[in-house]
Design an enzyme around this catalytic site. Sequence first.
Site, PDB file in Angstrom:
ATOM      1  CG  HIS A  46     -21.184  -1.624   2.119  1.00 49.11           C
ATOM      2  ND1 HIS A  46     -22.239  -1.916   2.948  1.00 49.11           N
ATOM      3  CD2 HIS A  46     -21.016  -2.748   1.348  1.00 49.11           C
ATOM      4  CE1 HIS A  46     -22.668  -3.137   2.693  1.00 49.11           C
ATOM      5  NE2 HIS A  46     -21.962  -3.660   1.732  1.00 49.11           N
TER       6      HIS A  46
ATOM      7  CG  ASN B 133     -24.093   1.177   0.563  1.00 50.96           C
ATOM      8  OD1 ASN B 133     -23.228   0.341   0.269  1.00 50.96           O
ATOM      9  ND2 ASN B 133     -24.473   1.382   1.807  1.00 50.96           N
TER      10      ASN B 133
ATOM     11  CD  GLU C 225     -23.030   0.597   5.480  1.00 50.06           C
ATOM     12  OE1 GLU C 225     -22.775   0.597   4.259  1.00 50.06           O
ATOM     13  OE2 GLU C 225     -23.911  -0.124   5.969  1.00 50.06           O
TER      14      GLU C 225
ATOM     15  CG  ASP D 193     -18.099  -7.651   7.001  1.00 52.96           C
ATOM     16  OD1 ASP D 193     -18.059  -8.901   6.925  1.00 52.96           O
ATOM     17  OD2 ASP D 193     -18.519  -6.935   6.081  1.00 52.96           O
TER      18      ASP D 193
HETATM   19  P1  PGA Z   1     -23.255  -9.474  -1.838  1.00 50.49           P
HETATM   20  O1  PGA Z   1     -22.821  -8.353  -0.798  1.00 50.49           O
HETATM   21  O2  PGA Z   1     -22.034 -10.228  -2.189  1.00 50.49           O
HETATM   22  O3  PGA Z   1     -24.241 -10.332  -1.076  1.00 50.49           O
HETATM   23  O4  PGA Z   1     -23.863  -8.771  -3.016  1.00 50.49           O
HETATM   24  C1  PGA Z   1     -21.743  -7.532  -1.096  1.00 50.49           C
HETATM   25  C2  PGA Z   1     -21.583  -6.468  -0.037  1.00 50.49           C
HETATM   26  O5  PGA Z   1     -22.585  -6.001   0.505  1.00 50.49           O
HETATM   27  O6  PGA Z   1     -20.437  -6.075   0.230  1.00 50.49           O
END
Ligand code: PGA
Length: 240
Positions: free
Chosen positions: A137, A135, A142, A66
Amino acid sequence: MHLIISSDFEEMSGTAWEDFLFTLEKISKPVICLPSGKTPVVFLRNMRNYFSRHYNNPDWYFIGLDEWVGIGKDVKGSCRQFFDEHLFIPLRVPEERISFFNGIAEDLEKECSKAEAFINAHKGIDITVLGIGTNGHLGLNEPGSDPSLRTQIKTLSESTITAAKDYFDEPRDVHQGITLGLKSLLESGTVFLMAGGESKADIIKAVVEGPVTTGIPGSFLQGHPNCFVYLDEKAASKLS
Ligand code: PGA
């Protein structure tokens, strides 16, 4: 889903790295999708250490998961810069082995089709490693994302916009992301999901033990035949 629970984040990252390497040893010229963020940092350090000890470069291909729309690779906090720093430059990965989104491209739809063309040209993604948002995702798919869709532009949820602030040195206006779609991710031969820390405990319970629902994109991994979930004790603390 196969759960692998480690006592702490370091051990979790080491176990995931060893299993990742074991999986890839069986595949010639594998296509790999990795996440940026805080979760993969120790995993990627293990990868760099391994290749510096073995004095060789892997015969691997990389597809970006992404990128933030409107953020170029020169910006600290862009997903591309994260991989340049943690992986592509240290491992001297040639550009022709990389497909990565350009978040400031004029034609973002073309960025989506380029990613899908790369995946198709290499006959699919062999292994995808993912983190998870609080959340639920996956990448920037999302809550509410359609699991039948491939690479696309997504509007970011408030919790992702808030979490993104930690990645940038200075305030950045991010509202959209470009991401491999759930369908593209779920077609990967093997999926590793990594999560560490208390802040991930509630969402891990929902992903692993809750119903499969578009409200929690990570829950679609329950249907993947080859999905391994690496957790530290804190992230696993709410599992029954
Ligand atoms: P993080 O992010 O590894 O910084 O916790 C994970 C994500 O948002 O997919």
